[in-house]
Every structure is written in C-alpha cells, then in structure tokens.
Design an enzyme around this catalytic site. Structure first.
Site, short mmCIF file in Angstrom:
data_model
loop_
_atom_site.label_atom_id
_atom_site.label_comp_id
_atom_site.label_asym_id
_atom_site.label_seq_id
_atom_site.Cartn_x
_atom_site.Cartn_y
_atom_site.Cartn_z
N CYS A 184 11.67 49.33 51.92
CA CYS A 184 10.29 48.63 51.39
C CYS A 184 11.35 47.59 50.68
CB CYS A 184 9.75 49.48 51.07
SG CYS A 184 10.90 49.68 49.00
N THR A 244 40.40 33.14 45.47
CA THR A 244 41.73 34.02 44.85
C THR A 244 42.27 33.27 44.20
OG1 THR A 244 42.91 33.03 46.58
CG2 THR A 244 42.24 35.36 47.57
N CYS A 246 16.85 47.29 48.84
CA CYS A 246 16.04 48.98 49.81
C CYS A 246 16.47 48.34 50.96
CB CYS A 246 14.50 49.10 48.95
SG CYS A 246 13.99 50.98 49.73
N CYS A 256 10.17 54.08 47.34
CA CYS A 256 9.87 55.03 48.07
C CYS A 256 11.40 55.94 48.43
CB CYS A 256 9.98 54.13 49.97
SG CYS A 256 11.88 53.19 49.90
N HIS A 280 26.46 35.86 54.09
CA HIS A 280 26.45 37.01 53.59
C HIS A 280 25.61 37.65 52.62
CE1 HIS A 280 30.29 36.81 56.70
NE2 HIS A 280 29.38 36.75 56.80
N ASP A 293 30.46 35.93 45.63
CA ASP A 293 30.61 35.87 44.20
C ASP A 293 29.27 34.23 43.42
OD1 ASP A 293 32.08 33.21 44.75
OD2 ASP A 293 33.60 34.16 44.85
N ILE A 333 45.15 26.18 47.99
CA ILE A 333 43.18 25.66 47.94
C ILE A 333 43.58 25.01 46.36
CG2 ILE A 333 40.92 25.85 47.67
CD1 ILE A 333 41.96 28.08 49.89
N SER A 348 39.49 32.88 56.97
CA SER A 348 40.51 33.00 57.96
C SER A 348 39.68 32.85 59.33
CB SER A 348 40.93 34.83 57.76
OG SER A 348 39.92 35.98 58.28
N ARG A 382 41.72 39.24 54.18
CA ARG A 382 42.63 39.58 54.97
C ARG A 382 44.38 38.46 54.97
NH1 ARG A 382 37.85 38.81 57.35
NH2 ARG A 382 37.46 40.55 58.54
P1 NAD Z 1 39.77 36.44 55.09
O1 NAD Z 1 40.18 37.31 53.94
O2 NAD Z 1 39.90 36.47 55.79
O3 NAD Z 1 40.08 34.94 54.36
C1 NAD Z 1 40.64 34.16 53.53
C2 NAD Z 1 42.50 33.68 54.09
O4 NAD Z 1 42.05 32.75 52.96
C3 NAD Z 1 42.91 34.14 54.88
O5 NAD Z 1 43.55 33.77 55.77
C4 NAD Z 1 44.56 33.40 52.92
O6 NAD Z 1 45.82 32.88 53.44
C5 NAD Z 1 43.54 32.32 53.19
N1 NAD Z 1 44.09 32.14 50.98
C6 NAD Z 1 43.62 32.89 50.35
N2 NAD Z 1 44.11 32.21 49.08
C7 NAD Z 1 44.52 31.42 49.74
C8 NAD Z 1 44.74 29.94 49.16
N3 NAD Z 1 44.89 29.93 47.23
N4 NAD Z 1 45.32 28.99 49.07
C9 NAD Z 1 45.30 28.84 50.56
N5 NAD Z 1 44.73 29.69 51.12
C10 NAD Z 1 44.01 30.91 50.83
O7 NAD Z 1 38.40 35.46 53.49
P2 NAD Z 1 36.71 35.12 54.19
O8 NAD Z 1 36.75 34.12 56.31
O9 NAD Z 1 35.94 34.76 54.03
O10 NAD Z 1 36.14 36.42 54.80
C11 NAD Z 1 36.01 37.40 54.54
C12 NAD Z 1 34.76 38.04 54.42
O11 NAD Z 1 34.88 38.76 52.93
C13 NAD Z 1 33.69 37.14 53.96
O12 NAD Z 1 33.19 36.82 55.29
C14 NAD Z 1 33.27 37.62 53.06
O13 NAD Z 1 31.68 37.91 52.80
C15 NAD Z 1 33.70 38.02 51.67
N6 NAD Z 1 34.70 38.44 50.82
C16 NAD Z 1 33.77 37.68 50.15
C17 NAD Z 1 34.33 37.07 48.60
C18 NAD Z 1 33.44 36.40 47.25
O14 NAD Z 1 32.99 36.84 47.63
N7 NAD Z 1 34.73 36.25 46.94
C19 NAD Z 1 36.06 38.00 48.40
C20 NAD Z 1 36.47 39.10 49.54
C21 NAD Z 1 35.62 38.91 50.94
#
Ligand code: NAD
Length: 250
Positions: free
Chosen positions: A128, A22, A125, A153, A117, A100, A234, A192, A30
């Site tokens: 195929c 983030t 595809c 395909c 993931h 990412d 974080i 989460s 979430r």
């Molecule tokens: P999630 O969105 O379910 O949870 C993210 C958690 O991180 C939240 O509880 C939030 O409070 C916490 N958070 C966010 N920023 C923070 C910070 N700066 N400091 C402390 N805590 C912080 O994410 P998830 O559990 O990874 O599940 C989401 C699914 O979606 C994943 O399986 C992933 O594949 C996909 N996804 C990936 C990306 C990416 O590649 N960057 C982005 C969004 C979703």
C-alpha cells in the site's frame, strides 16, 4: 589532449557509486574490501523476491540497517568538493547509486541529487502507500518486532531502496537519463559500473557529446569510452579535479 575537457563550461553530470563513500567508513560492495567481495552470499540476499519470500531474511535486513555505518558516517573531502563546485556557480547534477545521503549532508542541494537506488532513511510498504522513517521502524524492531509489518495493511515493509529484481522508478530514471543527455562533462566517480541501468548513463552522456571522466581504482566496462581515466584515490582526486575545473573556467 585528455586535459581539454576541464575547459568545457556547460553542464556537469556526476554519477557516484559506493566508492565515493568508502573514505566515510561505508564499505563498497565490489571493491577489494567490499561487502560482497568478502561474503558473496550477501549479494544473493539483496534480491527483491528473496526479501519478500523469507521473513528470516527480512529480520537480518532490519538488523543490518540498524548496524549500518551510514548512520555515523560524515561526508568526506570528495562529497564536500562536489558541493563546492555547485556553490561556485557550475550547473552540477548528481545521479547517485548510493543510499547514504552524504551528498545532501555535504551541502549539495537535494533537488539536484537523483537517488536512482533510493535511500535507506525511509521505509515503504510493498502493498500500500504507507511510508515512514527508518528510525521509527528500527524503534519497532528494538521494541521486539523482529520483522515489523505495515500498520495499515499488514504488508511487508522494506527500506526505500531498489533491490535487485525490483523495478526502478520510471520518473527518476528519466530524470537521470536527461541529466546524462544534457551534460557536457560527465564524471563517473567510485562505481564499478557493473549495475545497469545506472552504468549506461555513461554511454548516454558520451553518445550525446559529453566528455566522460572515470575516477575509480579499478577498471570498468566503460573505460574505453572515457576521455580520461583517473586511478588516484577519490579523496584526493575529486578535490583536485574540482579545483582544476574551477581554475580552467575562471
Ligand atoms: P561497487 O562496490 O560495485 O564499486 C565501487 C568501486 O569503487 C570499486 O570498483 C572500487 O574499486 C572503487 N573504490 C572504492 N573506494 C575507492 C577510493 N577511495 N578511490 C578510488 N576508487 C575506489 O559500487 P557501485 O558501482 O556503487 O555498486 C554498488 C551498489 O550498491 C550501488 O548500486 C549502491 O546502490 C549500493 N551501495 C551503496 C552504498 C552507499 O550508499 N554508500 C554502499 C555500498 C553499496
């Protein structure tokens, strides 16, 4: 003492989720400003069956890939700190839920990043063995193919990511579970811990004797298993923890 785990000198497993990215400008799903928190319908669109069944949904998905902030994102202090921990000689393996590629771009060795993931930079595809890059596929979208079919395909193309309802890759999950089982320290950062089987890596690690450390702003279902829970952002928590681990082991 909760701080004792820093002195363990064995393997370090790290499970990362959307929260580690983030600070790089990629919203999570979430968290309070998450994509699904703001638009709960978006979660329904991320299911495999809907994607296969609905060409309009696929058109929307290609445009969302085109506009994804991950194209412009750069690794942040947390990604960089984990790469530095490995460079300092610690045996670190990252299991990431993220698509990412920011760990690799921060300099973390690609063969030590397990993308459970998948990733958003490749396209496959569903019928195929055809594979190509997202960039090449988005060029087709820009040239007027709103939902480009497989050139070999005619099947449905999709990003090389795992959607809800889609089978996880068995070998990738075995590698992830092995990482959790053999870790002495297991850090769960920015997840989460609501998506399974990714989150259960925490339980596997604890059952195999690891200290679990959760770095996340919000509570998770695995908090009761953790040796230490860190609610600090974080971007500052992870560089601090890495410095403490290196200092404790020096
Ligand atoms: P999630 O969105 O379910 O949870 C993210 C958690 O991180 C939240 O509880 C939030 O409070 C916490 N958070 C966010 N920023 C923070 C910070 N700066 N400091 C402390 N805590 C912080 O994410 P998830 O559990 O990874 O599940 C989401 C699914 O979606 C994943 O399986 C992933 O594949 C996909 N996804 C990936 C990306 C990416 O590649 N960057 C982005 C969004 C979703």
């Amino acid at each position: 003492m909760t701080s004792e785990w820093r002195r363990r000198d064995g393997r370090i497993g790290v499970l990362t989720g959307a929260g580690i990215s983030t600070d790089s400008g990629i919203p999570d799903f979430r968290g309070p400003r998450g994509v699904w928190t703001k638009d709960p319908i978006a979660e329904l669109l991320s299911t495999y069956d809907n994607y296969l069944a609905d060409p309009e949904l696929r058109q929307r998905a290609w445009l969302a890939r085109r506009d994804n902030p991950a194209w412009r994102a750069r690794p942040n202090a947390a990604h960089t700190a984990l790469a530095a921990l490995a460079r300092a000689g610690r045996a670190v393996t990252i299991i990431t839920q993220n698509i990412d590629r920011l760990h690799q771009r921060a300099g973390f060795a690609a063969d030590r990043v397990i993308e459970i993931h998948g990733n958003m930079f490749e396209v496959v595809c569903v019928e195929c063995d055809y594979q190509t890059t997202m960039a090449a596929t988005l060029d087709r979208v820009a040239a007027g193919e709103a939902d480009p079919p497989c050139p070999d395909c005619g099947g449905v193309l999709k990003s090389a990511t795992i959607m809800f309802g889609q089978q996880m890759d068995r070998r990738t999950m075995m590698k992830a579970a092995l990482t959790a089982e053999t870790s002495d320290i297991f850090l769960a950062i920015g997840s989460s811990l609501q998506v399974e089987p990714a989150a259960s890596m925490c339980a596997i690690a604890v059952q195999s004797g690891a200290d679990l450390v959760i770095v996340n702003a919000e509570p998770t279902p695995y908090d009761s298993m953790a040796t230490e829970i860190i609610r600090e952002p974080i971007g500052t928590a992870v560089p601090r923890l890495v410095a403490e681990i290196l200092e404790a082991g020096a």
